[in-house]
Design an enzyme around this catalytic site. Structure first.
Site, PDB file in Angstrom:
ATOM      1  N   ARG A 121       0.851  -1.165   0.060  1.00 21.48           N
ATOM      2  CA  ARG A 121      -0.207   0.086  -0.013  1.00 21.48           C
ATOM      3  C   ARG A 121       1.417   1.041   0.068  1.00 21.48           C
ATOM      4  O   ARG A 121       0.799   2.795  -0.679  1.00 21.48           O
ATOM      5  CB  ARG A 121      -1.080   0.295   0.880  1.00 21.48           C
TER       6      ARG A 121
ATOM      7  N   ASP B  36     -15.957   7.319  12.015  1.00 22.05           N
ATOM      8  CA  ASP B  36     -14.393   6.883  11.393  1.00 22.05           C
ATOM      9  C   ASP B  36     -13.279   7.898  10.951  1.00 22.05           C
ATOM     10  O   ASP B  36     -13.505   8.781  10.991  1.00 22.05           O
ATOM     11  CB  ASP B  36     -15.167   5.922  10.569  1.00 22.05           C
TER      12      ASP B  36
END
Lengths: 205, 295
Positions: free
Chosen positions: B49, B158
């Site tokens: 990533r 979140d």
């Protein structure tokens, strides 16, 4: 329906005079526990305030404030914080000692340079708590430190604490130190029994 | 955010390996920003990533990317990175016994403490793509008889801004909805395309979505007087210090007597002594102590 859309408050940033270290350190002595807790929380991100937090920790009896003081010292994670926390292993207050052991367990890298000093402390109680601490310390040298205790510490109760620790986390390479400890204290049947258990567990690893 | 990213997403082609030192620097930085510890066991997907973000930002090296990331002006990249590193998998009615506990036990106890006109506040964190806060809302409307007697505010937060967009949109496939009773799907959802259902506007607009890092006290300071928190399967991704900090931040955000529901494998008692376990018939939850009556 009963559901109503809530409004999310805007974040307050620095709030003036009380945000400076002097003001926050003074607030640690406030009568209101919520105020002390708030000050302790803010000091957790303020470098150089270890002494203020540690001073208050010595006298703080409100559990939620004490937790915040300890957590702020953990966040700082400095050698001053570690050494100051470790001093509280001498406390007569069992809950404070336990809080300190749990905090130090969670700081393995910062605690590691201090372990040998703790295990050489003149007070056998501190050495026992240091052995207790090693059980939960995620550091590769833990078996080596405990083996050193077994081979060298003159106090039977400290050795017993090290044996207890190795019963939990011992490896086969700790067995010689366990046997050496048994030979050093032949008159202590409880220790021989504990060592036999620790050796059996270590051999299973 | 319910878990770290799974394999199979992100980079195209094999990643360029990063050195141990580069990964260690990155892990430390990511930890300071999020409270999430990325250790050696997660090296493979972490590396994939990072390489993907280096490629997408046009940086020529890890050093260039990392320097960009650390600059204050790169807040957008930090957000993209966090989104890349986390995955969000959940569904409606997940661990339903806690919602039953809410409507059968906890809300009545919370309501007893309320003065007239005082709202009941519920916080879902991490809310991921919205299944949990909408489940909370539907449960209350369907199964708590006193719902119309109180103003009930639901916050949903979140750290991942992408999932928040999806949560606000509230559109789900069959997999997410598979455990929802059919009559409730008919009542609270509309079919928007083949096998895609969207939460009705009235319900979507009643929930306050926002981005929050639970281990950051400045961000959580926006949430106060919360009566019930659902914080499930998040703390397991934090290290000891961040976990305690998150618990402290929730403690600060809560009203005395408020409750926390954790994931089934999590235990607040192993994190802090601030809360008391409460065993209801339906579930074990944790409670912020309330001053004794008359004190």
């Amino acid at each position: 329906m009963g559901l109503v859309k809530a409004k999310i408050r805007k974040t307050k940033t620095g709030s003036g005079a009380s945000d400076d270290m002097v003001g926050l350190s003074a607030a640690l002595q406030a009568a209101d526990p919520a105020e002390r807790r708030s000050a302790a929380r803010r000091l957790g991100s303020t470098t150089g305030c270890e002494a203020a937090l540690l001073d208050r920790l010595a006298f703080e009896h409100e559990a939620s404030v004490r937790e915040m003081l300890v957590l702020s010292l953990m966040q700082l994670g400095t050698q001053d914080a570690v050494r100051g926390l470790a001093e509280h292993l001498r406390s007569e207050d069992a809950s404070l000692r336990n809080a300190v052991v749990e905090a130090l367990e969670a700081m393995p890298d910062a605690v590691a340079p201090n372990i040998e000093l703790l295990l050489a402390d003149h007070d056998p109680d501190v050495r026992i708590f240091a052995c207790n601490l090693l059980v939960g310390l995620a550091h590769p040298d833990v078996p080596k430190w405990l083996s050193h205790v077994l081979e060298n510490d003159s106090h039977v109760n400290v050795c017993a604490a090290a044996v207890d620790a190795l019963t939990e986390i011992g490896r086969p390479d700790c067995v010689p130190a366990l046997r050496a400890c048994a030979r050093r204290f032949p008159e202590e049947p409880f220790l021989s029994f504990a060592i036999d258990v620790a050796i059996a567990r270590a051999a299973e690893q | 955010m319910s878990a770290l990213a799974s394999e199979g997403q992100g980079a195209e082609g094999p990643p360029h390996p990063l050195s141990d030192e580069e990964l260690a620097k990155f892990s430390e930085f990511f930890y300071r920003k999020t409270g999430i510890r990325l250790d050696e066991r997660k090296r493979y997907y972490m590396e994939r990533r990072i390489v993907e973000r280096i490629r997408r930002t046009g940086c020529r090296s890890f050093f260039e990317y990392f320097t960009t990331l650390k600059l204050n002006g790169a807040a957008g990249e930090l957000e993209a990175l966090i989104n890349e590193m986390t995955v969000n998998e959940t569904y409606f009615w997940r661990e339903n016994y806690q919602f039953e506990c809410m409507t059968r036990s906890m809300l009545d106890e919370i309501a007893r403490r309320k003065r007239p006109g005082e709202p009941i506040r519920i916080w879902s964190i991490p809310c991921s793509t919205g299944e949990e806060p909408y489940t909370i809302a539907i449960h209350i409307l369907e199964y708590w008889a006193r719902a119309d007697s109180y103003d009930i505010e639901i916050f949903a937060s979140d750290i991942d801004s992408n999932v928040l967009k999806r949560a606000r949109d509230g559109t789900y496939d069959e997999r997410s909805l598979s455990r929802l009773p059919p009559q409730l799907r008919a009542r609270y959802f509309k079919l928007v395309s083949e096998r895609r259902w969207q939460v009705i506007n009235e319900l979507r607009s009643s929930i306050a979505f926002g981005s929050v890092n639970l281990s950051d006290p400045l961000e959580t300071a926006r949430y106060r007087q919360i009566d019930l928190i659902f914080c499930r399967n998040l703390l397991i991704y934090f290290d000891d210090v961040s976990r305690r900090l998150a618990a402290e931040n929730m403690f600060e955000a809560m009203s005395p007597g408020g409750f926390i529901c954790l994931g089934h494998s999590e235990s607040m008692s192993r994190i802090t002594n601030l809360f008391r376990p409460r065993q209801f018939a339906e579930a074990l939850v944790y409670q912020k102590p309330a001053p004794s009556r008359g004190a």
